[in-house]
Design an enzyme around this catalytic site. Sequence first.
Site, PDB file in Angstrom:
ATOM      1  N   GLU A  70       3.094 -19.263   2.166  1.00  0.00           N
ATOM      2  CA  GLU A  70       3.061 -19.663   0.753  1.00  0.00           C
ATOM      3  C   GLU A  70       2.777 -18.442  -0.122  1.00  0.00           C
ATOM      4  O   GLU A  70       3.398 -18.247  -1.172  1.00  0.00           O
ATOM      5  CB  GLU A  70       1.940 -20.699   0.536  1.00  0.00           C
ATOM      6  CG  GLU A  70       2.127 -22.014   1.273  1.00  0.00           C
ATOM      7  CD  GLU A  70       1.580 -22.004   2.711  1.00  0.00           C
ATOM      8  OE1 GLU A  70       1.548 -20.932   3.346  1.00  0.00           O
ATOM      9  OE2 GLU A  70       1.209 -23.086   3.184  1.00  0.00           O
ATOM     10  N   HIS A  79      -0.160 -15.657   4.396  1.00  0.00           N
ATOM     11  CA  HIS A  79       0.410 -16.978   4.663  1.00  0.00           C
ATOM     12  C   HIS A  79       1.791 -17.076   4.019  1.00  0.00           C
ATOM     13  O   HIS A  79       2.091 -16.378   3.041  1.00  0.00           O
ATOM     14  CB  HIS A  79      -0.523 -18.070   4.136  1.00  0.00           C
ATOM     15  CG  HIS A  79      -1.790 -18.180   4.932  1.00  0.00           C
ATOM     16  ND1 HIS A  79      -2.414 -19.365   5.187  1.00  0.00           N
ATOM     17  CD2 HIS A  79      -2.527 -17.227   5.567  1.00  0.00           C
ATOM     18  CE1 HIS A  79      -3.484 -19.154   5.933  1.00  0.00           C
ATOM     19  NE2 HIS A  79      -3.581 -17.863   6.161  1.00  0.00           N
ATOM     20  N   CYS A 110      -2.684 -24.843   4.053  1.00  0.00           N
ATOM     21  CA  CYS A 110      -4.113 -24.797   4.388  1.00  0.00           C
ATOM     22  C   CYS A 110      -4.949 -24.723   3.112  1.00  0.00           C
ATOM     23  O   CYS A 110      -4.427 -24.477   2.021  1.00  0.00           O
ATOM     24  CB  CYS A 110      -4.390 -23.584   5.280  1.00  0.00           C
ATOM     25  SG  CYS A 110      -4.416 -22.030   4.372  1.00  0.00           S
ATOM     26  N   CYS A 127      -4.471 -21.583   1.045  1.00  0.00           N
ATOM     27  CA  CYS A 127      -3.242 -21.534   0.239  1.00  0.00           C
ATOM     28  C   CYS A 127      -3.341 -22.461  -0.970  1.00  0.00           C
ATOM     29  O   CYS A 127      -2.819 -22.142  -2.041  1.00  0.00           O
ATOM     30  CB  CYS A 127      -2.026 -21.921   1.067  1.00  0.00           C
ATOM     31  SG  CYS A 127      -1.569 -20.610   2.200  1.00  0.00           S
TER      32      CYS A 127
HETATM   33  N1  THU Z   1      -0.298 -20.276   8.048  1.00  0.00           N
HETATM   34  C1  THU Z   1       0.490 -20.241   6.933  1.00  0.00           C
HETATM   35  O1  THU Z   1       1.344 -19.355   6.799  1.00  0.00           O
HETATM   36  N2  THU Z   1       0.322 -21.191   5.978  1.00  0.00           N
HETATM   37  C2  THU Z   1      -0.628 -22.192   6.078  1.00  0.00           C
HETATM   38  O2  THU Z   1      -1.054 -22.704   5.071  1.00  0.00           O
HETATM   39  C3  THU Z   1      -1.113 -22.518   7.430  1.00  0.00           C
HETATM   40  C4  THU Z   1      -1.320 -21.300   8.273  1.00  0.00           C
HETATM   41  C5  THU Z   1      -0.172 -19.195   9.035  1.00  0.00           C
HETATM   42  C6  THU Z   1      -1.312 -18.205   8.998  1.00  0.00           C
HETATM   43  C7  THU Z   1      -1.299 -17.650  10.410  1.00  0.00           C
HETATM   44  O3  THU Z   1      -0.328 -16.615  10.446  1.00  0.00           O
HETATM   45  C8  THU Z   1      -0.797 -18.802  11.256  1.00  0.00           C
HETATM   46  O4  THU Z   1      -0.145 -19.729  10.346  1.00  0.00           O
HETATM   47  C9  THU Z   1      -1.904 -19.542  11.985  1.00  0.00           C
HETATM   48  O5  THU Z   1      -2.876 -19.975  11.110  1.00  0.00           O
HETATM   49 ZN    ZN Z   2      -2.321 -21.133   4.142  1.00  0.00          ZN
END
Ligand code: THU
Ligand code: ZN
Length: 295
Positions: free
Chosen positions: A104, A102, A129, A132
């Site tokens: 973060e 992710h 999310c 994270c």
């Molecule tokens: N994603 C993030 O990078 N951060 C979050 O907290 C929300 C989700 C990314 C993970 C994945 O690559 C895409 O968004 C769909 O979930």
């Molecule tokens: Zn996340």
Amino acid sequence: MHSQREMIIQALPNALQQPVRDLMTAPGFDATIAKQSVKALSDASGLDESQLKLALLPLAASFSYTPISKFNVGAIVTGKSGKLYFGANMEFTGAQLGQTVHAEQSAISHAWIKGETAITNITINYSPCGHCRQFMNELDCASEFDIQLPDHAPQPLHYYLPDSFGPKDLDVTEGLMHPTSHDYSLDQQHPLLQRAVDAANMSHAPYTGDHSGIAIELANGKVFIGSYAENAAFNPSLPPLQVALSQVLIHGFQFSDIQSVALVEASGGAISHLADTQATLDVIDPDIPLIYTNI
Ligand code: THU
Ligand code: ZN
């Protein structure tokens, strides 16, 4: 320059366009912005630091690699030193979804690998999310930084993660980013393995003892490292390969630039990264050589 990135720059406020272009096209650009440059960009644009970071998020997100979701998330971390660190999400076609990084995690591990011991802020273009939020709760500084989202007031992590579970529940007192050296060393002379040992020495693995690190060498000779970042809730742990691969992408390189990978891990840990590292490398390119040793 990357044409998508140039389009993002052209959408920035006028006063930011040339200075940001100059920063990002400088030969040594390493997906960070020094404290003095942050001040200069802020002065030039009249944006305060928080507005500036929000304006720069699409540039952080331009380093995303999202073949599955096409959903690009950008994060910018402010380190204790005042420097900014970009992060972006990364996905792998063909691997299990748990290998995803992710934005973060990318930005925080970026700051950590470059020597920061705490963060004061993370600015993200989407709400973090649950995974994270839990990942961030592992930080030594979990109660000391703000989360900034577009159109929201900055808030501490406990606002987004009330009644949290964390390291203290497992009697762990030193969190992620706490300055650490595990003092592992290597008998053999092998420069890439040595870099992986350096990464293992700063890894955070209080739950399994699997101190581990990765070093990735690119065809141009550049090396990126990744340290293992374990989590009290286990599943949000970030494997060392993920940390290092995220470094490769946010520095503007591609998986096809990878020439070889070294993994080292402590002997006698409760788990091993060997099988997962090999499985993830296999979906990137089965011909990438993986060197492995216990320390
Ligand atoms: N994603 C993030 O990078 N951060 C979050 O907290 C929300 C989700 C990314 C993970 C994945 O690559 C895409 O968004 C769909 O979930
Ligand atoms: Zn996340």
